[in-house]
Design an enzyme around this catalytic site. Structure first.
Site, PDB file in Angstrom:
ATOM      1  N   ARG A  40       8.315   5.491  35.351  1.00 10.69           N
ATOM      2  CA  ARG A  40       9.344   4.481  35.043  1.00 10.69           C
ATOM      3  C   ARG A  40      10.639   4.764  35.804  1.00 10.69           C
ATOM      4  NH1 ARG A  40       8.049   3.512  28.656  1.00 10.69           N
ATOM      5  NH2 ARG A  40       6.761   1.681  29.014  1.00 10.69           N
ATOM      6  N   LYS A 206      -7.278  -3.523  19.177  1.00  9.38           N
ATOM      7  CA  LYS A 206      -7.284  -4.617  18.193  1.00  9.38           C
ATOM      8  C   LYS A 206      -7.286  -6.013  18.811  1.00  9.38           C
ATOM      9  CE  LYS A 206      -4.654  -2.367  14.540  1.00  9.38           C
ATOM     10  NZ  LYS A 206      -3.286  -2.385  14.007  1.00  9.38           N
ATOM     11  N   GLY A 367       0.517  -0.327  29.872  1.00  8.79           N
ATOM     12  CA  GLY A 367      -0.100   0.477  28.813  1.00  8.79           C
ATOM     13  C   GLY A 367      -1.216   1.374  29.282  1.00  8.79           C
ATOM     14  N   GLY A 390       4.534  -3.663  25.372  1.00  8.89           N
ATOM     15  CA  GLY A 390       4.758  -4.811  24.486  1.00  8.89           C
ATOM     16  C   GLY A 390       5.353  -5.999  25.223  1.00  8.89           C
TER      17      GLY A 390
END
Ligand code: AMP
Length: 412
Positions: A40, A206, A367, A390
């Site tokens: 990052r 999920k 991610g 996110g």
């Protein structure tokens, strides 16, 4: 509407506040915090260079972890300033406050073309509350606000939205940095009219986390490939058995709705036809998997848990990916953190890179897919890897990100 970027404005000698995403993983070694992965930080270097080479005086604001409005020494950004000095080859000053007298003095002492990193903005509860007074203090005397923190753009905080509002209200400009612009280009514009076939690969834990992304991309994709634990909820929707696998039984309806939408729109929808399975057990109070094997069936037996896609599924998925014009990948095919269950994810990673070498545009939605690619040293063989987790998902869902919405619009 397109947003202004740092390429559109004159930064010469300007006082700039730049929001960057330096939320990097760190571990404690001999009482000091050490950065484990500086991806990052590196990702902001083009923006830092573009600002400093024009002689801008740059104050950098960022958050680290979740200190919840308190000073937590393990979440200090000081190690990032040291890392930045090494990566940029020039001294980067650090201020152990982000607002107040010391921060103002440090900003005033900056010379043209130099950098100052402020302490973690989340040491103040006002940051996450998007407190206007705090935002005004943080903005200081800045004439330009540069937002390069795509990973934080889904949050309406003082350092993302508040300072942009302050700058806009006093006639200054709030613009996207180079990284932010690239994220919006690849996760946004490039997927609006993708080269076909457009293959979307989704995995991870999920269905509920990604159903909105699936729903939106069902309107654009030619093929959707589902792996990871989320595939088991689709298996249930198809009347198949899943044994002890991680599933969301209350999400079977939405999985069914996605399957129906795919059928109606003629979108190919692939889920695993075989799986690696293992027996979940507890030894001395510790959870572990034993006796892993390939289960060559769509149905998963009662006593085992699905932990990866099987070799047949990997081959079918690879065939679909190999012919793609555009690929979007988000989420691992199995519990790839455990080497025994990583083959499916790495097979997908390799095929995505091969397809890229053959001309496909590959966009990795942040991610764990980024972690998986880096683990097999393939990170530089895809077209674009998002730095957002996110934020990428919310953007792919089609949501307006508040940190982007607050930037100044390009004049027509
Ligand atoms: P996500 O953050 O939703 O992309 O999920 C990533 C996580 O999903 C990783 O930590 C994987 O270990 C986990 N995962 C992938 N496949 C499975 C599976 N079959 N069973 C349990 N967890 C899984």
């Amino acid at each position: 509407m397109a947003k202004l970027t740092i390429k559109d404005i004159d930064l010469r000698g300007k006082r700039v506040l730049a929001r960057v995403d330096y939320n990097v993983p760190m571990t404690k070694q001999d009482d000091t915090m050490v950065i484990n992965d500086d991806t990052r930080i590196r990702a902001t270097l083009p923006t830092l260079q573009a600002m400093t080479e024009k002689g801008a005086r740059v104050v950098l604001a960022a958050h680290l972890g979740r200190p919840k409005g308190k000073r937590v020494s393990s979440m200090s950004l000081r190690p990032v300033a040291d890392s930045l000095s090494k990566l940029t080859g020039k001294p980067v000053s650090f201020c152990d406050q982000c607002v107040g007298r010391t921060a103002v003095d440090a900003a005033n002492n900056l010379e043209d073309g130099s950098l100052l990193l402020l302490e973690n903005v989340r040491y103040h509860a006002e940051e996450e509350a998007n407190d206007p007074t705090f935002a005004t203090q943080l903005a200081g005397d800045a004439e330009v606000f540069v937002n390069d923190a795509f990973g934080a753009a889904h949050r309406a905080h003082a350092s993302t939205v508040g300072v942009a509002n302050v700058l806009n209200s006093r006639g200054g400009q709030s613009v996207a940095g180079i990284l932010m612009e690239r994220e919006l280009q690849f996760l946004g514009d490039e997927l609006e009219s993708p080269a076909r076939p457009f293959v979307v690969i989704l995995g991870g834990a999920k269905v509920s986390d990604k159903i909105k992304v699936i729903d939106r991309l069902l309107e654009k994709a030619d093929t959707i490939v589902i792996g990871g634990a989320m595939a088991y909820t689709f298996k249930l929707a198809k009347g198949l058995t899943v044994g002890k696998s991680l599933v969301e039984r209350d999400k079977v309806d939405i999985a069914q709705a996605a399957l129906d939408k795919a059928a109606k729109r003629g979108v190919q929808f692939l889920i695993p036809t075989d799986n690696v399975v293992a027996v979940p057990t507890e030894v001395d109070g510790k959870f572990m998997f034993r006796d892993h094997r390939v289960n060559d069936s769509e149905n998963i037996p009662d006593e085992v848990e699905g932990v990866d896609i099987g070799p047949k599924s990997a081959a079918t998925f690879s065939e679909a990916i190999a012919g793609a014009g555009t690929i979007l990948w988000n989420g691992p095919m199995g519990i790839f953190e455990d080497d025994r269950f990583a083959d499916g994810t790495f097979a997908v990673a390799r095929t995505v890179c091969e397809a890229t070498a053959n001309g496909a545009k590959s966009i990795i939605g942040g991610g764990d897919s980024v972690k998986a690619l880096n683990k097999v040293n393939l990170g530089d063989q895809v077209t674009f890897m998002s730095t957002g987790g996110g934020a990428s998902l919310e953007f792919l869902e089609g949501k307006d990100l508040p940190g982007v919405a607050a930037l100044t619009e390009k004049p027509n």
